[in-house]
Design a protein around this motif. Structure first.
Motif, PDB file in Angstrom:
ATOM      1  N   GLU A   1      14.168 -22.164  11.877  1.00 52.64           N
ATOM      2  CA  GLU A   1      13.105 -22.401  10.782  1.00 52.64           C
ATOM      3  C   GLU A   1      12.965 -21.282   9.443  1.00 52.64           C
ATOM      4  O   GLU A   1      12.370 -20.184  10.378  1.00 52.64           O
ATOM      5  N   LEU A   2      12.292 -21.261   8.491  1.00 47.24           N
ATOM      6  CA  LEU A   2      11.735 -20.466   7.928  1.00 47.24           C
ATOM      7  C   LEU A   2      10.641 -20.376   7.504  1.00 47.24           C
ATOM      8  O   LEU A   2       9.780 -21.286   7.767  1.00 47.24           O
ATOM      9  N   VAL A   3      10.521 -19.580   8.607  1.00 47.68           N
ATOM     10  CA  VAL A   3       8.149 -19.110   8.828  1.00 47.68           C
ATOM     11  C   VAL A   3       7.561 -18.943   7.285  1.00 47.68           C
ATOM     12  O   VAL A   3       6.348 -18.863   7.231  1.00 47.68           O
ATOM     13  N   ASP A   4       8.374 -17.269   7.477  1.00 48.29           N
ATOM     14  CA  ASP A   4       7.649 -16.694   7.084  1.00 48.29           C
ATOM     15  C   ASP A   4       8.803 -15.973   5.436  1.00 48.29           C
ATOM     16  O   ASP A   4       9.232 -15.475   5.897  1.00 48.29           O
ATOM     17  N   SER A   5       8.139 -15.874   4.457  1.00 46.57           N
ATOM     18  CA  SER A   5       9.215 -15.243   3.676  1.00 46.57           C
ATOM     19  C   SER A   5       8.041 -14.106   2.239  1.00 46.57           C
ATOM     20  O   SER A   5       6.692 -14.707   2.061  1.00 46.57           O
ATOM     21  N   TYR A   6       8.840 -13.035   2.136  1.00 42.86           N
ATOM     22  CA  TYR A   6       8.197 -12.781   1.031  1.00 42.86           C
ATOM     23  C   TYR A   6       9.396 -11.568   0.232  1.00 42.86           C
ATOM     24  O   TYR A   6       9.999 -11.518   0.020  1.00 42.86           O
ATOM     25  N   GLY A   7       8.654 -11.759  -1.472  1.00 44.03           N
ATOM     26  CA  GLY A   7       9.434 -11.097  -2.334  1.00 44.03           C
ATOM     27  C   GLY A   7      10.208 -12.604  -2.779  1.00 44.03           C
ATOM     28  O   GLY A   7       9.984 -13.545  -3.231  1.00 44.03           O
ATOM     29  N   ASP A   8      11.876 -11.394  -3.772  1.00 38.21           N
ATOM     30  CA  ASP A   8      12.900 -12.467  -4.234  1.00 38.21           C
ATOM     31  C   ASP A   8      14.139 -12.649  -2.925  1.00 38.21           C
ATOM     32  O   ASP A   8      14.554 -11.393  -2.567  1.00 38.21           O
ATOM     33  N   THR A   9      13.441 -13.421  -2.807  1.00 35.63           N
ATOM     34  CA  THR A   9      14.969 -13.623  -1.579  1.00 35.63           C
ATOM     35  C   THR A   9      15.608 -14.314  -1.894  1.00 35.63           C
ATOM     36  O   THR A   9      17.487 -14.864  -1.482  1.00 35.63           O
ATOM     37  N   LYS A  10      16.391 -14.065  -3.238  1.00 36.45           N
ATOM     38  CA  LYS A  10      17.260 -14.990  -3.409  1.00 36.45           C
ATOM     39  C   LYS A  10      18.789 -14.637  -4.821  1.00 36.45           C
ATOM     40  O   LYS A  10      19.145 -14.520  -4.806  1.00 36.45           O
TER      41      LYS A  10
ATOM     42  N   SER B   1       0.469  -1.410   0.056  1.00 42.63           N
ATOM     43  CA  SER B   1      -0.383   0.534  -0.039  1.00 42.63           C
ATOM     44  C   SER B   1       0.802   1.280   0.134  1.00 42.63           C
ATOM     45  O   SER B   1       0.497   2.521  -0.705  1.00 42.63           O
ATOM     46  N   ASN B   2       2.058   0.539   0.686  1.00 42.00           N
ATOM     47  CA  ASN B   2       2.868   2.676   0.572  1.00 42.00           C
ATOM     48  C   ASN B   2       4.140   2.818  -0.846  1.00 42.00           C
ATOM     49  O   ASN B   2       4.625   3.638  -0.661  1.00 42.00           O
ATOM     50  N   GLY B   3       3.574   1.459  -1.319  1.00 43.36           N
ATOM     51  CA  GLY B   3       4.659   1.150  -2.814  1.00 43.36           C
ATOM     52  C   GLY B   3       6.231   1.324  -2.402  1.00 43.36           C
ATOM     53  O   GLY B   3       7.349   1.461  -2.888  1.00 43.36           O
ATOM     54  N   TRP B   4       6.348   0.648  -1.177  1.00 46.96           N
ATOM     55  CA  TRP B   4       8.161   1.013  -0.719  1.00 46.96           C
ATOM     56  C   TRP B   4       8.535  -0.250  -1.669  1.00 46.96           C
ATOM     57  O   TRP B   4       8.202  -1.543  -1.886  1.00 46.96           O
ATOM     58  N   ASN B   5       9.906   0.250  -2.046  1.00 48.27           N
ATOM     59  CA  ASN B   5      10.388  -1.113  -3.255  1.00 48.27           C
ATOM     60  C   ASN B   5      11.524  -1.396  -2.158  1.00 48.27           C
ATOM     61  O   ASN B   5      12.825  -2.135  -2.013  1.00 48.27           O
ATOM     62  N   VAL B   6      10.341  -2.726  -1.521  1.00 52.08           N
ATOM     63  CA  VAL B   6      10.956  -3.880  -0.782  1.00 52.08           C
ATOM     64  C   VAL B   6      11.313  -5.207  -1.831  1.00 52.08           C
ATOM     65  O   VAL B   6      10.638  -5.960  -2.695  1.00 52.08           O
ATOM     66  N   HIS B   7      12.075  -5.788  -2.068  1.00 54.78           N
ATOM     67  CA  HIS B   7      13.663  -6.702  -2.910  1.00 54.78           C
ATOM     68  C   HIS B   7      12.611  -8.059  -2.412  1.00 54.78           C
ATOM     69  O   HIS B   7      11.702  -9.362  -2.720  1.00 54.78           O
ATOM     70  N   GLY B   8      12.217  -8.115  -0.987  1.00 54.78           N
ATOM     71  CA  GLY B   8      12.302  -9.656  -0.496  1.00 54.78           C
ATOM     72  C   GLY B   8      12.066  -9.351   1.619  1.00 54.78           C
ATOM     73  O   GLY B   8      13.113  -8.102   2.074  1.00 54.78           O
ATOM     74  N   ILE B   9      11.574 -10.220   1.924  1.00 55.71           N
ATOM     75  CA  ILE B   9      12.146 -10.163   3.628  1.00 55.71           C
ATOM     76  C   ILE B   9      11.950 -12.092   4.078  1.00 55.71           C
ATOM     77  O   ILE B   9      10.899 -11.941   3.555  1.00 55.71           O
ATOM     78  N   GLU B  10      12.821 -11.927   4.733  1.00 54.17           N
ATOM     79  CA  GLU B  10      12.861 -13.906   5.908  1.00 54.17           C
ATOM     80  C   GLU B  10      12.149 -13.804   6.670  1.00 54.17           C
ATOM     81  O   GLU B  10      13.061 -12.559   7.479  1.00 54.17           O
ATOM     82  N   LEU B  11      11.450 -13.928   7.696  1.00 49.63           N
ATOM     83  CA  LEU B  11      11.462 -14.199   8.641  1.00 49.63           C
ATOM     84  C   LEU B  11      11.721 -16.126   9.636  1.00 49.63           C
ATOM     85  O   LEU B  11      11.224 -16.423   9.030  1.00 49.63           O
ATOM     86  N   ILE B  12      12.755 -16.095  10.316  1.00 52.21           N
ATOM     87  CA  ILE B  12      12.944 -16.897  10.804  1.00 52.21           C
ATOM     88  C   ILE B  12      12.568 -17.241  12.006  1.00 52.21           C
ATOM     89  O   ILE B  12      13.649 -16.134  12.638  1.00 52.21           O
ATOM     90  N   SER B  13      12.607 -18.215  12.734  1.00 54.48           N
ATOM     91  CA  SER B  13      12.292 -18.326  14.400  1.00 54.48           C
ATOM     92  C   SER B  13      12.875 -20.001  14.293  1.00 54.48           C
ATOM     93  O   SER B  13      12.437 -21.411  13.907  1.00 54.48           O
ATOM     94  N   GLU B  14      13.088 -19.779  15.869  1.00 57.39           N
ATOM     95  CA  GLU B  14      13.743 -20.991  15.626  1.00 57.39           C
ATOM     96  C   GLU B  14      14.713 -21.627  15.043  1.00 57.39           C
ATOM     97  O   GLU B  14      14.982 -23.481  14.818  1.00 57.39           O
TER      98      GLU B  14
END
Length: 285
Positions: free
Chosen positions: A29-38, A14-27
């Motif tokens: 383990e990859l829990v959530d990801s968005y966009g291009d993380t590679k 909604s804000n149009g932020w130019n975010v390439h990718g995000i990862e959330l890792i817990s314990e």
């Protein structure tokens, strides 16, 4: 995705932020990801914390002393070109002072045909102990490290990145041929997360110790206070976590208490920290 991660993605869109990718890792383990993380993207000053990890490997081996003067490690040919007055000033500057950004008088970045000559000609005041952020401080640490490990870029590849399974990356050198260290590395979000996991696990990755727990503690303790954060050894720290930080919203947050790592790479020029604040509000709290 959990609700807060979904909400974060919605705000990014909604804000149009130019975010390439995000990862959330817990314990671990990859829990959530968005966009291009590679794909590879610039890290900007998050490079500094990677240099701090390389310093730790040399420190653990007993070949690099944080409390020695930087002049002990700078190539003799450059030291010989300094005036006696200038050399005396730099004799007061330790590696630890450079890594905690506590030397007054450096320009923000080195310039010219020789970054090292430019840095060593800086009109510093080593008797003033303050927080003054500069790429030159980190750059000099990388140059100094060269004297004990050889080429720092190759050392980082062999001793830090490859043990973590990181095989795709880029970095740049200064005109003198030294690993730049303050910026100019390129990496993927998922590989940045691996570095965060190494820190989160107190120097262990995939069961193998890469760095001592003692050094991780040293790197992530607060040496200097800024208005809103603290600074360790080329590492940012707040009351919830420590983190790698680049100028256009590149982050890797490490939450020791929750065993959590949050990494993202963006390209938000002239950013006002809105994405950073949003991530901390929704995922760190």
């Amino acid at each position: 995705m959990n609700d807060n991660f979904n909400l974060l993605v919605d705000r990014i869109k909604s804000n149009g932020w130019n975010v390439h990718g995000i990862e959330l890792i817990s314990e671990g383990e990859l829990v959530d990801s968005y966009g291009d993380t590679k794909s590879l993207y610039p890290l900007y000053s998050a490079t500094k914390t990677i240099l701090a990890l390389a310093v730790g490997i040399a420190w653990d081996r007993g070949v690099f002393n944080l409390d020695e003067a930087v002049t002990k490690y700078i190539p003799a040919s450059f030291i010989e070109g300094m005036s006696e007055c200038q050399k005396k000033l730099f004799d007061k500057v330790t590696i630890r002072r450079l890594m905690t950004m506590s030397v007054k008088g450096f320009a923000f970045r080195p310039e010219g045909d020789s970054y090292l000559k430019f840095a060593l000609a800086s009109l510093i005041d080593p008797d003033v102990d303050c927080f003054e952020y500069s790429n030159i401080s980190a750059y000099l640490v990388g140059v100094a490290l060269t004297s004990v490990v050889g080429d720092v870029g190759e050392f980082i590849e062999k001793e830090l990145l490859l043990p973590l399974g990181i095989t795709s990356y880029n970095y740049e050198r200064c005109p003198d041929g030294f690993f730049y260290g303050a910026s100019k590395m390129f990496m993927s979000v998922s590989d940045l997360s691996k570095l965060g996991l190494l820190v989160s696990n107190h120097g262990i990755y995939d069961g193998k110790r890469i760095l001592s727990e003692e050094y991780i503690q040293e790197m992530t303790r607060v040496y200097r206070r800024t208005e809103h954060n603290g600074y360790g050894l080329l590492t940012w720290i707040n009351d919830k976590c420590c983190y790698f930080k680049g100028k256009n919203e590149q982050r890797c947050f490490i939450l020791f208490s929750e065993n959590k790592v949050i990494s993202y790479l963006s390209e938000i020029e002239g950013n006002n920290g809105e994405l950073d604040a949003c991530v901390q509000e929704l995922l760190i709290k």
